[in-house]
Design an enzyme around this catalytic site. Structure first.
Site, PDB file in Angstrom:
ATOM      1  N   ARG A   8      44.918  27.938 -30.890  1.00 19.22           N
ATOM      2  CA  ARG A   8      45.409  29.070 -31.666  1.00 19.22           C
ATOM      3  C   ARG A   8      44.597  30.289 -31.253  1.00 19.22           C
ATOM      4  O   ARG A   8      43.380  30.209 -31.074  1.00 19.22           O
ATOM      5  CB  ARG A   8      45.262  28.829 -33.169  1.00 19.22           C
ATOM      6  CG  ARG A   8      45.832  30.002 -33.982  1.00 19.22           C
ATOM      7  CD  ARG A   8      45.556  29.878 -35.467  1.00 19.22           C
ATOM      8  NE  ARG A   8      46.035  31.081 -36.150  1.00 19.22           N
ATOM      9  CZ  ARG A   8      45.779  31.364 -37.426  1.00 19.22           C
ATOM     10  NH1 ARG A   8      45.042  30.538 -38.158  1.00 19.22           N
ATOM     11  NH2 ARG A   8      46.244  32.470 -37.962  1.00 19.22           N
ATOM     12  N   HIS A   9      45.271  31.418 -31.081  1.00 21.62           N
ATOM     13  CA  HIS A   9      44.586  32.664 -30.714  1.00 21.62           C
ATOM     14  C   HIS A   9      43.398  32.921 -31.638  1.00 21.62           C
ATOM     15  O   HIS A   9      43.339  32.446 -32.776  1.00 21.62           O
ATOM     16  CB  HIS A   9      45.562  33.845 -30.784  1.00 21.62           C
ATOM     17  CG  HIS A   9      46.126  34.069 -32.152  1.00 21.62           C
ATOM     18  ND1 HIS A   9      45.435  34.727 -33.152  1.00 21.62           N
ATOM     19  CD2 HIS A   9      47.302  33.688 -32.703  1.00 21.62           C
ATOM     20  CE1 HIS A   9      46.154  34.764 -34.244  1.00 21.62           C
ATOM     21  NE2 HIS A   9      47.304  34.125 -34.009  1.00 21.62           N
ATOM     22  N   GLU A  11      40.771  35.030 -34.106  1.00 24.28           N
ATOM     23  CA  GLU A  11      40.989  35.817 -35.326  1.00 24.28           C
ATOM     24  C   GLU A  11      41.395  37.254 -34.996  1.00 24.28           C
ATOM     25  O   GLU A  11      40.843  37.875 -34.090  1.00 24.28           O
ATOM     26  CB  GLU A  11      39.696  35.835 -36.140  1.00 24.28           C
ATOM     27  CG  GLU A  11      39.765  36.663 -37.416  1.00 24.28           C
ATOM     28  CD  GLU A  11      38.407  36.825 -38.060  1.00 24.28           C
ATOM     29  OE1 GLU A  11      38.128  36.106 -39.040  1.00 24.28           O
ATOM     30  OE2 GLU A  11      37.602  37.660 -37.556  1.00 24.28           O
ATOM     31  N   TRP A  14      44.790  41.540 -38.552  1.00 25.34           N
ATOM     32  CA  TRP A  14      45.742  41.204 -39.607  1.00 25.34           C
ATOM     33  C   TRP A  14      45.414  39.858 -40.249  1.00 25.34           C
ATOM     34  O   TRP A  14      45.732  39.651 -41.421  1.00 25.34           O
ATOM     35  CB  TRP A  14      47.172  41.213 -39.064  1.00 25.34           C
ATOM     36  CG  TRP A  14      47.751  42.599 -38.980  1.00 25.34           C
ATOM     37  CD1 TRP A  14      47.092  43.783 -39.199  1.00 25.34           C
ATOM     38  CD2 TRP A  14      49.095  42.944 -38.662  1.00 25.34           C
ATOM     39  NE1 TRP A  14      47.943  44.840 -39.028  1.00 25.34           N
ATOM     40  CE2 TRP A  14      49.183  44.354 -38.696  1.00 25.34           C
ATOM     41  CE3 TRP A  14      50.229  42.206 -38.333  1.00 25.34           C
ATOM     42  CZ2 TRP A  14      50.373  45.037 -38.434  1.00 25.34           C
ATOM     43  CZ3 TRP A  14      51.411  42.884 -38.053  1.00 25.34           C
ATOM     44  CH2 TRP A  14      51.483  44.279 -38.115  1.00 25.34           C
ATOM     45  N   ASN A  15      44.807  38.936 -39.505  1.00 22.76           N
ATOM     46  CA  ASN A  15      44.348  37.694 -40.130  1.00 22.76           C
ATOM     47  C   ASN A  15      43.348  37.999 -41.239  1.00 22.76           C
ATOM     48  O   ASN A  15      43.432  37.456 -42.341  1.00 22.76           O
ATOM     49  CB  ASN A  15      43.673  36.774 -39.113  1.00 22.76           C
ATOM     50  CG  ASN A  15      44.629  36.130 -38.132  1.00 22.76           C
ATOM     51  OD1 ASN A  15      44.237  35.806 -37.014  1.00 22.76           O
ATOM     52  ND2 ASN A  15      45.885  35.934 -38.512  1.00 22.76           N
ATOM     53  N   GLN A  21      51.946  38.134 -39.317  1.00 22.63           N
ATOM     54  CA  GLN A  21      52.048  38.717 -37.983  1.00 22.63           C
ATOM     55  C   GLN A  21      53.370  38.394 -37.287  1.00 22.63           C
ATOM     56  O   GLN A  21      54.062  39.290 -36.849  1.00 22.63           O
ATOM     57  CB  GLN A  21      50.862  38.257 -37.120  1.00 22.63           C
ATOM     58  CG  GLN A  21      49.556  38.895 -37.574  1.00 22.63           C
ATOM     59  CD  GLN A  21      48.410  38.654 -36.625  1.00 22.63           C
ATOM     60  OE1 GLN A  21      47.930  39.568 -35.979  1.00 22.63           O
ATOM     61  NE2 GLN A  21      47.950  37.418 -36.555  1.00 22.63           N
ATOM     62  N   GLY A  22      53.692  37.128 -37.172  1.00 19.97           N
ATOM     63  CA  GLY A  22      54.946  36.794 -36.503  1.00 19.97           C
ATOM     64  C   GLY A  22      55.004  37.338 -35.092  1.00 19.97           C
ATOM     65  O   GLY A  22      54.088  37.145 -34.294  1.00 19.97           O
ATOM     66  N   GLU A  83      55.012  32.989 -31.898  1.00 23.28           N
ATOM     67  CA  GLU A  83      54.989  32.638 -33.314  1.00 23.28           C
ATOM     68  C   GLU A  83      56.379  32.756 -33.926  1.00 23.28           C
ATOM     69  O   GLU A  83      57.262  33.436 -33.381  1.00 23.28           O
ATOM     70  CB  GLU A  83      54.006  33.552 -34.048  1.00 23.28           C
ATOM     71  CG  GLU A  83      53.767  33.218 -35.510  1.00 23.28           C
ATOM     72  CD  GLU A  83      53.254  31.805 -35.753  1.00 23.28           C
ATOM     73  OE1 GLU A  83      54.052  30.852 -35.525  1.00 23.28           O
ATOM     74  OE2 GLU A  83      52.100  31.654 -36.177  1.00 23.28           O
TER      75      GLU A  83
END
Length: 206
Positions: A8-9, A11, A14-15, A21-22, A83
């Site tokens: 997973r990317h 942080e 927006w996290n 985010q989408g 995503e």
């Protein structure tokens, strides 16, 4: 044997702000960059990668760049790793989404099989189709080797669900997929999960 690492990317801004985010984007935080660098150190010391696939989102591309430190050229963008599209929810906080559409927000998190995507985005069934397609092509293209895919939380959750042969109602079962975490699968005749949602620490890279 085919070996697949899912990352997973790291942080993002927006996290931290708890925004959806989408398909939209926000930059990696300093912590997110460090997460990616620790994963890069892990691969430098313990694994040789044959190919890297990455979602076309900026946050995943930046994460992949930090992992490989510009020393790996076999990087391919694949839109099937993007995503889930969250439509008009993107950029909103969780609280704002709840106020705007509590029923659909509740379905998204509590009853994914009933989620209708009235926000103009994708349903989980839409995402499932493209993730299934990616996995099928991966097995066809690579009979063996070690592959890295840099992608997103819901994509990784969907892959885990498919490997477990579960239904959408079980999508959110543990583990939680943190930013900058590793998930590892192996495939001979079928996929199996070795570990999921593992956070790489500095001590593991020593």
């Amino acid at each position: 044997m085919l070996r697949l690492y899912l990352v997973r990317h790291g942080e993002t801004k927006w996290n931290v702000e708890r925004r959806m985010q989408g398909w939209q984007d926000s930059p990696l935080t300093e912590n997110g960059i460090e997460q990616a660098k620790r994963i890069g150190a892990f691969f430098q010391q313990k694994e040789k990668l044959d190919r890297i696939y990455v979602s076309p989102s900026g946050r995943t591309i930046h994460t992949a760049a930090e992992i490989v430190a510009a020393a790996f050229s076999n990087i391919y963008q694949d839109s099937r790793l993007q995503e889930i599209n969250l439509g008009i929810w993107e950029g909103l906080t969780s609280d704002q989404v709840n106020k705007q559409d509590y029923v659909e927000s509740n379905r998204f998190w509590e009853k994914p099989e009933a989620y209708q995507a009235t926000n103009g985005g994708e349903t989980f069934t839409d995402l499932q189709k493209r993730v299934k397609s990616f996995l099928a092509d991966l097995v066809t293209t690579h009979t063996s080797g070690t592959i890295l895919a840099v992608t997103h939380a819901v994509v990784i959750k969907m892959i885990l669900m498919l490997v477990r042969e579960n239904q959408l109602a079980h999508l959110w079962e543990p583990p939680f997929i943190n930013g900058g975490s590793l998930t590892f699968l192996e495939c001979t005749n079928k996929w199996r999960i070795v570990f999921a949602g593992k956070t790489v620490t500095e001590s593991e890279n020593r």
